[in-house]
Design a protein around this motif. Structure first.
Motif, PDB file in Angstrom:
ATOM      1  N   SER A 107       0.771  -1.242   0.000  1.00 37.61           N
ATOM      2  CA  SER A 107       0.000   0.000   0.000  1.00 37.61           C
ATOM      3  C   SER A 107       0.800   1.288   0.000  1.00 37.61           C
TER       4      SER A 107
ATOM      5  N   SER B 243      -3.305   2.465   5.374  1.00 40.05           N
ATOM      6  CA  SER B 243      -2.902   3.798   5.845  1.00 40.05           C
ATOM      7  C   SER B 243      -1.692   3.741   6.762  1.00 40.05           C
TER       8      SER B 243
ATOM      9  N   LYS C 226      -6.020  11.678   5.349  1.00 36.72           N
ATOM     10  CA  LYS C 226      -5.501  10.467   4.726  1.00 36.72           C
ATOM     11  C   LYS C 226      -6.597   9.458   4.370  1.00 36.72           C
ATOM     12  N   PHE C 227      -7.839   9.751   4.770  1.00 34.01           N
ATOM     13  CA  PHE C 227      -8.916   8.813   4.462  1.00 34.01           C
ATOM     14  C   PHE C 227     -10.235   9.551   4.312  1.00 34.01           C
TER      15      PHE C 227
ATOM     16  N   HIS D 130      -3.862   7.922   0.141  1.00 36.09           N
ATOM     17  CA  HIS D 130      -5.228   8.214   0.583  1.00 36.09           C
ATOM     18  C   HIS D 130      -6.053   6.946   0.452  1.00 36.09           C
ATOM     19  N   VAL D 131      -7.015   6.769   1.358  1.00 31.41           N
ATOM     20  CA  VAL D 131      -7.920   5.614   1.322  1.00 31.41           C
ATOM     21  C   VAL D 131      -9.354   6.106   1.273  1.00 31.41           C
TER      22      VAL D 131
ATOM     23  N   GLU E  39       1.495   3.974   5.078  1.00 33.44           N
ATOM     24  CA  GLU E  39       1.715   5.200   4.320  1.00 33.44           C
ATOM     25  C   GLU E  39       1.072   5.210   2.929  1.00 33.44           C
TER      26      GLU E  39
ATOM     27  N   ILE F 276      -4.173   8.041  12.512  1.00 33.79           N
ATOM     28  CA  ILE F 276      -4.134   8.360  11.085  1.00 33.79           C
ATOM     29  C   ILE F 276      -4.850   9.690  10.867  1.00 33.79           C
TER      30      ILE F 276
ATOM     31  N   PHE G 224      -9.645   4.734  12.687  1.00 35.85           N
ATOM     32  CA  PHE G 224      -8.580   5.522  12.068  1.00 35.85           C
ATOM     33  C   PHE G 224      -7.940   6.449  13.103  1.00 35.85           C
TER      34      PHE G 224
END
Length: 394
Positions: free
Chosen positions: A217, A237, A270-271, A243-244, A240, A266, A261
């Motif tokens: 990932s 995530s 990032k998500f 983006h999710v 690293e 996180i 998260f």
């Protein structure tokens, strides 16, 4: 002990140690056998074959406890449970995982009994007539051998109705303040709601696959479909991922996902958690020409019975075809089926057909299975229900 006699030639599966006896194999049955009662099974020429639990409402009329003329009592269950626990010690490192399956039904010689460990809480399913009859004994043994703070029952699976049993859930031992338990999976942490979550609360069978996805990932733009409480997305995530995007139809699951998260530190940028129907959203993303480096497809069980296999196959093909069209060149697709009636061979064919219809070339990088604590016996191939593929586009 009451007796069951099979038709001539119907004992072959028992010689292979398969633990199911279907109604059509039975020639004669003693009168007045209670639900879940222990019976002896004999061939047409009166040779002993097995001892098992009787279920008059199910097509699986007898589930075998043992292929020896054993006494089915507390000592029997103490031995079987002890054997199951010892097997887990050999396949699970309890120093880095505090959540895993302890008993996996027929594969541990305990048909219809499922026990999952979430930290110091056990969650049980008793989904067969025999399991229900011996429930209290099994719980007493679990308390003695494992000393949990609580044992919670999630016997609310539909299969209980086929056994003539009503769905049931509730405390069996001890108490917990809420349904939420925090579990640790190597460097990951998850909030699990054992009261309302899917199955017993979490997809423990995907533990090893979360680790594999994490390894692929880094610096990837990830689409996590049927994301539930964020397992695969968090694994990505933490390693690293750029983006999710998590998509699920359950607001409750997405709320826990957001907390998971945060639990894993996180950052919010990032998500993204999106409440939507995955089929509809994939078509929308395609119309918007969106692309991803890595896509995870882990849908719920599409196949409820043999009659629904063709329809389910079309559903798997459709959703995989859409995902393939959303992949960047050299993109990765992790695709799964948890339907027991979906064989690995059929699943491979569906993915190949989806690639043809999507107009893409795919290469198989890896084949994926349920984690080792979800034990699979060679004599019981039905226990291998989770299968997956890691494929690369291009």
């Amino acid at each position: 002990m009451k007796k069951i006699i099979l038709h001539k030639g119907r004992e072959k599966s028992l010689f292979r140690k398969h633990p199911w006896i279907f109604s059509g194999a039975i020639n004669s049955i003693d009168d007045d056998i209670d639900l879940g009662e222990t019976v002896e099974v004999f061939s047409a020429d009166k040779k002993f074959l097995a001892v098992g639990a009787y279920s008059p409402h199910s097509q699986i009329r007898v589930r075998v406890w043992d292929f020896n003329q054993s006494e089915i009592d507390k000592n029997f269950f103490e031995e079987r449970i002890g054997s199951a626990l010892n097997f887990r010690k050999s396949v699970v490192d309890s120093k880095i995982y505090n959540a895993y399956r302890l008993i996996n039904s027929e594969s541990d010689g305990l048909p219809g009994v499922i026990v999952d460990k979430y930290n110091d809480v056990l969650v049980c399913q008793f989904i067969s007539a025999g399991a229900e009859k011996w429930k209290q004994t099994i719980v007493e043994i679990l308390v003695k051998q494992l000393e949990p703070t609580a044992i919670y029952e999630r016997s609310d699976a539909d299969v209980r109705q086929k056994e003539g049993l009503k769905p049931i859930k509730g405390m069996l031992y001890g108490k917990i303040d809420s349904g939420e338990v925090i579990i640790h999976e190597d460097n990951l942490s998850f909030i699990v709601n054992i009261f309302t979550g899917h199955k017993t609360g979490f997809y423990l069978d995907q533990r090893e696959n979360r680790k594999i996805i994490s390894e692929y990932s880094k610096e990837k733009n990830v689409l996590n479909c049927f994301s539930y409480t964020g397992g695969f997305g968090i694994a990505a995530s933490v390693n690293e991922a750029k983006h999710v995007l998590n998509i699920d139809s359950s607001e409750e699951a997405l709320n826990i996902s957001a907390r998971n998260f945060q639990l894993n530190k996180i950052n919010d940028d990032k998500f993204t958690n999106l409440k939507a129907d995955v089929f509809t959203e994939l078509r929308k993303l395609k119309s918007e020409n969106k692309k991803f480096d890595l896509i995870v497809l882990d849908p719920p069980k599409f196949v409820e019975g043999k009659n629904s296999l063709n329809k389910a196959s079309r559903g798997y093909k459709d959703i995989n075809m859409l995902a393939m069209q959303l992949l960047n060149d050299d993109g990765l697709l992790f695709t799964f089926s948890c339907s027991g009636l979906m064989t690995p061979e059929l699943f491979n064919k569906i993915i190949a057909d989806a690639a043809t219809d999507a107009g893409v070339n795919l290469s198989i990088i890896d084949r994926l299975w349920q984690s080792g604590d979800h034990r699979v016996k060679t004599s019981f191939p039905e226990s291998l229900y989770l299968k997956g593929l890691l494929v690369k586009k291009g």
